[in-house]
Write a protein that holds these residues in place. Structure first.
Motif, PDB file in Angstrom:
ATOM      1  N   PRO A 115       0.832  -1.215   0.000  1.00 48.23           N
ATOM      2  CA  PRO A 115       0.000   0.000   0.000  1.00 48.23           C
ATOM      3  C   PRO A 115       0.862   1.258   0.000  1.00 48.23           C
ATOM      4  CG  PRO A 115       0.083  -0.941   2.190  1.00 48.23           C
ATOM      5  CD  PRO A 115       0.842  -1.886   1.297  1.00 48.23           C
ATOM      6  N   ASP A 116       0.219   2.375  -0.243  1.00 48.37           N
ATOM      7  CA  ASP A 116       0.923   3.660  -0.201  1.00 48.37           C
ATOM      8  C   ASP A 116       1.148   4.095   1.247  1.00 48.37           C
ATOM      9  OD1 ASP A 116       1.018   3.937  -2.970  1.00 48.37           O
ATOM     10  OD2 ASP A 116      -1.002   4.795  -3.029  1.00 48.37           O
ATOM     11  N   SER A 117       1.878   5.177   1.414  1.00 46.62           N
ATOM     12  CA  SER A 117       2.046   5.879   2.696  1.00 46.62           C
ATOM     13  C   SER A 117       2.733   5.051   3.775  1.00 46.62           C
ATOM     14  CB  SER A 117       0.673   6.355   3.223  1.00 46.62           C
ATOM     15  OG  SER A 117       0.023   7.139   2.254  1.00 46.62           O
ATOM     16  N   GLY A 118       3.600   4.127   3.369  1.00 44.92           N
ATOM     17  CA  GLY A 118       4.413   3.415   4.343  1.00 44.92           C
ATOM     18  C   GLY A 118       3.683   2.401   5.196  1.00 44.92           C
ATOM     19  N   LEU A 119       2.457   2.037   4.847  1.00 43.96           N
ATOM     20  CA  LEU A 119       1.724   1.035   5.607  1.00 43.96           C
ATOM     21  C   LEU A 119       2.309  -0.347   5.361  1.00 43.96           C
ATOM     22  CD1 LEU A 119      -1.911   2.294   4.893  1.00 43.96           C
ATOM     23  CD2 LEU A 119      -0.526   2.713   6.946  1.00 43.96           C
ATOM     24  N   GLU A 120       1.973  -1.294   6.239  1.00 45.67           N
ATOM     25  CA  GLU A 120       2.477  -2.652   6.097  1.00 45.67           C
ATOM     26  C   GLU A 120       1.844  -3.325   4.871  1.00 45.67           C
ATOM     27  OE1 GLU A 120       4.815  -4.560   7.862  1.00 45.67           O
ATOM     28  OE2 GLU A 120       5.327  -2.499   8.452  1.00 45.67           O
ATOM     29  N   PRO A 121       2.601  -4.182   4.189  1.00 45.94           N
ATOM     30  CA  PRO A 121       2.033  -4.891   3.032  1.00 45.94           C
ATOM     31  C   PRO A 121       0.865  -5.786   3.439  1.00 45.94           C
ATOM     32  CG  PRO A 121       4.429  -5.103   3.094  1.00 45.94           C
ATOM     33  CD  PRO A 121       4.018  -4.513   4.404  1.00 45.94           C
ATOM     34  N   LEU A 122       0.017  -6.078   2.468  1.00 48.42           N
ATOM     35  CA  LEU A 122      -1.076  -7.021   2.657  1.00 48.42           C
ATOM     36  C   LEU A 122      -0.665  -8.367   2.053  1.00 48.42           C
ATOM     37  CD1 LEU A 122      -4.048  -4.696   1.636  1.00 48.42           C
ATOM     38  CD2 LEU A 122      -3.097  -5.098   3.922  1.00 48.42           C
ATOM     39  N   TYR A 123      -1.056  -9.457   2.734  1.00 49.50           N
ATOM     40  CA  TYR A 123      -0.577 -10.780   2.327  1.00 49.50           C
ATOM     41  C   TYR A 123      -1.709 -11.732   1.923  1.00 49.50           C
ATOM     42  CZ  TYR A 123       4.054  -9.518   4.040  1.00 49.50           C
ATOM     43  OH  TYR A 123       5.279  -8.909   4.216  1.00 49.50           O
ATOM     44  N   ASN A 124      -2.864 -11.205   1.604  1.00 48.12           N
ATOM     45  CA  ASN A 124      -4.029 -12.046   1.343  1.00 48.12           C
ATOM     46  C   ASN A 124      -4.028 -12.613  -0.074  1.00 48.12           C
ATOM     47  OD1 ASN A 124      -4.368  -9.299   0.594  1.00 48.12           O
ATOM     48  ND2 ASN A 124      -6.566  -9.587   0.367  1.00 48.12           N
ATOM     49  N   THR A 125      -3.066 -13.482  -0.347  1.00 49.98           N
ATOM     50  CA  THR A 125      -2.983 -14.149  -1.641  1.00 49.98           C
ATOM     51  C   THR A 125      -2.315 -15.503  -1.487  1.00 49.98           C
ATOM     52  OG1 THR A 125      -1.992 -14.076  -3.849  1.00 49.98           O
ATOM     53  CG2 THR A 125      -0.844 -12.888  -2.132  1.00 49.98           C
ATOM     54  N   VAL A 126      -2.843 -16.502  -2.180  1.00 41.61           N
ATOM     55  CA  VAL A 126      -2.230 -17.822  -2.164  1.00 41.61           C
ATOM     56  C   VAL A 126      -1.299 -18.016  -3.359  1.00 41.61           C
ATOM     57  CG1 VAL A 126      -4.192 -18.880  -3.390  1.00 41.61           C
ATOM     58  CG2 VAL A 126      -2.677 -20.315  -2.030  1.00 41.61           C
ATOM     59  N   ASP A 127      -1.543 -17.312  -4.459  1.00 40.21           N
ATOM     60  CA  ASP A 127      -0.783 -17.610  -5.675  1.00 40.21           C
ATOM     61  C   ASP A 127       0.443 -16.742  -5.906  1.00 40.21           C
ATOM     62  OD1 ASP A 127      -2.634 -15.564  -6.028  1.00 40.21           O
ATOM     63  OD2 ASP A 127      -2.987 -15.988  -8.140  1.00 40.21           O
ATOM     64  N   ALA A 128       0.539 -15.573  -5.273  1.00 41.02           N
ATOM     65  CA  ALA A 128       1.707 -14.716  -5.505  1.00 41.02           C
ATOM     66  C   ALA A 128       3.000 -15.439  -5.146  1.00 41.02           C
ATOM     67  CB  ALA A 128       1.584 -13.423  -4.703  1.00 41.02           C
ATOM     68  N   SER A 129       3.005 -16.140  -4.016  1.00 44.08           N
ATOM     69  CA  SER A 129       4.212 -16.863  -3.599  1.00 44.08           C
ATOM     70  C   SER A 129       4.572 -17.967  -4.583  1.00 44.08           C
ATOM     71  CB  SER A 129       4.014 -17.463  -2.204  1.00 44.08           C
ATOM     72  OG  SER A 129       3.798 -16.453  -1.247  1.00 44.08           O
ATOM     73  N   LEU A 130       3.564 -18.589  -5.182  1.00 43.60           N
ATOM     74  CA  LEU A 130       3.820 -19.676  -6.133  1.00 43.60           C
ATOM     75  C   LEU A 130       4.253 -19.126  -7.491  1.00 43.60           C
ATOM     76  CD1 LEU A 130       0.814 -21.978  -5.175  1.00 43.60           C
ATOM     77  CD2 LEU A 130       3.185 -22.080  -4.348  1.00 43.60           C
ATOM     78  N   TRP A 131       3.696 -17.992  -7.890  1.00 45.91           N
ATOM     79  CA  TRP A 131       4.184 -17.335  -9.107  1.00 45.91           C
ATOM     80  C   TRP A 131       5.627 -16.873  -8.947  1.00 45.91           C
ATOM     81  CZ3 TRP A 131       2.505 -17.890 -13.709  1.00 45.91           C
ATOM     82  CH2 TRP A 131       1.151 -18.029 -13.989  1.00 45.91           C
ATOM     83  N   TYR A 132       6.044 -16.645  -7.725  1.00 47.52           N
ATOM     84  CA  TYR A 132       7.432 -16.224  -7.457  1.00 47.52           C
ATOM     85  C   TYR A 132       8.415 -17.296  -7.945  1.00 47.52           C
ATOM     86  CZ  TYR A 132      11.218 -14.043  -4.721  1.00 47.52           C
ATOM     87  OH  TYR A 132      12.375 -13.431  -4.324  1.00 47.52           O
ATOM     88  N   PHE A 133       8.077 -18.563  -7.765  1.00 44.79           N
ATOM     89  CA  PHE A 133       8.936 -19.647  -8.248  1.00 44.79           C
ATOM     90  C   PHE A 133       9.059 -19.595  -9.772  1.00 44.79           C
ATOM     91  CE2 PHE A 133       7.713 -21.057  -4.096  1.00 44.79           C
ATOM     92  CZ  PHE A 133       8.765 -21.827  -3.630  1.00 44.79           C
ATOM     93  N   TYR A 134       7.952 -19.293 -10.421  1.00 43.69           N
ATOM     94  CA  TYR A 134       7.970 -19.164 -11.884  1.00 43.69           C
ATOM     95  C   TYR A 134       8.927 -18.046 -12.300  1.00 43.69           C
ATOM     96  CZ  TYR A 134       6.266 -18.071 -16.588  1.00 43.69           C
ATOM     97  OH  TYR A 134       6.180 -17.805 -17.931  1.00 43.69           O
ATOM     98  N   ALA A 135       8.861 -16.913 -11.605  1.00 41.71           N
ATOM     99  CA  ALA A 135       9.745 -15.792 -11.924  1.00 41.71           C
ATOM    100  C   ALA A 135      11.211 -16.170 -11.730  1.00 41.71           C
ATOM    101  CB  ALA A 135       9.383 -14.576 -11.066  1.00 41.71           C
ATOM    102  N   VAL A 136      11.506 -16.876 -10.657  1.00 45.18           N
ATOM    103  CA  VAL A 136      12.890 -17.313 -10.406  1.00 45.18           C
ATOM    104  C   VAL A 136      13.364 -18.252 -11.516  1.00 45.18           C
ATOM    105  CG1 VAL A 136      14.362 -18.673  -8.858  1.00 45.18           C
ATOM    106  CG2 VAL A 136      12.758 -16.990  -7.906  1.00 45.18           C
ATOM    107  N   TYR A 137      12.506 -19.180 -11.890  1.00 48.36           N
ATOM    108  CA  TYR A 137      12.855 -20.121 -12.963  1.00 48.36           C
ATOM    109  C   TYR A 137      13.169 -19.363 -14.257  1.00 48.36           C
ATOM    110  CZ  TYR A 137      12.378 -23.892 -16.382  1.00 48.36           C
ATOM    111  OH  TYR A 137      12.613 -24.783 -17.401  1.00 48.36           O
ATOM    112  N   LYS A 138      12.318 -18.397 -14.603  1.00 50.19           N
ATOM    113  CA  LYS A 138      12.525 -17.652 -15.846  1.00 50.19           C
ATOM    114  C   LYS A 138      13.775 -16.775 -15.756  1.00 50.19           C
ATOM    115  CE  LYS A 138      10.058 -18.055 -18.837  1.00 50.19           C
ATOM    116  NZ  LYS A 138       9.999 -19.100 -19.899  1.00 50.19           N
ATOM    117  N   TYR A 139      14.056 -16.228 -14.576  1.00 52.27           N
ATOM    118  CA  TYR A 139      15.269 -15.429 -14.395  1.00 52.27           C
ATOM    119  C   TYR A 139      16.508 -16.265 -14.724  1.00 52.27           C
ATOM    120  CZ  TYR A 139      18.995 -12.813 -12.041  1.00 52.27           C
ATOM    121  OH  TYR A 139      20.159 -12.148 -11.753  1.00 52.27           O
TER     122      TYR A 139
END
Length: 296
Positions: A117-141
């Protein structure tokens, strides 16, 4: 780079030659010149447009991706899906490096942020797939950069985060995200909307997908196979990822195919046979559990 542009030009010439053969155009050189210019100009325009989505995040000191101007800042899911096209296909390898670091620094309870979020607030973590898409990004990197330094960077700065994600998904984390006894990932309950189909208005959930969504488990299998690849590269001698991937593949094939519709279920356990595009990921990720039956 120039090599990529040269390949695009060669492809354009081949297309022009095919056009000539099919339609009998007497001046293939003119057609080739037109297609060549169009392809190069389109590539240049897309290359420049991609810059508009990459921004610098002061809180991490690294680059990130803006999900949609002017409404959204950086969203984990959107970043990882667009990552290859925005940074790797365009040769922006330093920015690709920074984006992976940005999200690794904010990994919490096995989850990377759904949104900063804006204004220095803490991130929101309400997602199951972002962490799994992260593996895809690492693989492609690693696929695009593929240097000893790239592998060393992943091993030192990213691999610990990846191991934490797998471990936490297995044990269970927030938003009813956990691995069931069949190896498949369950996510969501109540009013939680943790896949990309996340519309909620007050207490009304537009598309409830609680249970085991098809694309989440396709991404889970891909993540496990990516970890098996990395542990072998880094000499960990850990076959647990391969074994778990085998269980997931067996369970997925048993539970997700819907003979009546000739498609995959969108969600199982609370079976939803709605035909949605989410099932495409089961046949399109680097590591898949696909059968010829699905493809047909």
């Amino acid at each position: 780079g120039m090599g990529r542009e040269r390949r695009l030009r060669d492809r354009a010439r081949n297309n022009a030659a095919g056009f000539h053969a099919d339609f009998g155009n007497s001046d293939v050189n003119n057609v080739s010149h037109f297609v060549n210019r169009f392809t190069f100009n389109l590539y240049s325009a897309v290359f420049l447009a991609a810059n508009q989505f990459i921004a610098h995040r002061q809180s991490t000191g690294y680059d990130t991706v803006l999900a949609g101007l002017p409404w959204f800042t950086d969203w984990g899911r959107d970043t990882m899906i667009s990552y290859t096209g925005l940074t790797l296909c365009t040769g922006r390898f330093e920015k690709a490096h920074d984006i992976l670091l940005t999200f690794a620094k904010y990994c919490k309870d096995g989850l990377i942020p759904n949104m900063f979020p804006d204004s220095g607030l803490e991130p929101l973590y309400n997602t199951v797939d972002a962490s799994l898409w992260y593996f895809y990004a690492v693989y492609k990197y690693l696929e695009y950069v593929n240097t000893p330094d790239a592998y060393e960077f992943i091993k030192k700065d990213i691999y610990p985060c990846l191991k934490d994600i797998i471990s936490t998904y297995k044990k269970g984390t927030d938003f009813s995200i956990y691995m069931d006894t069949d190896g498949l990932i369950h996510a969501g309950s109540g009013l939680d909307q943790v896949t990309w189909m996340d519309v909620r208005v007050g207490d009304w959930v537009a598309t409830p997908r609680h249970g085991k969504p098809v694309e989440i488990n396709a991404l889970w299998y891909n993540a496990l196979c990516t970890m098996d690849m990395l542990q072998a590269k880094f000499g960990d001698n850990d076959d647990s990822y391969r074994q778990l991937a085998s269980l997931v593949k067996t369970s997925f094939n048993k539970r997700f195919w819907n003979e009546n519709t000739g498609c995959l279920y969108d969600v199982v356990d609370e079976d939803d046979d709605t035909i949605r595009p989410n099932q495409i990921y089961a046949v399109s990720l680097p590591f898949t559990m696909k059968k010829q039956l699905w493809i047909r």
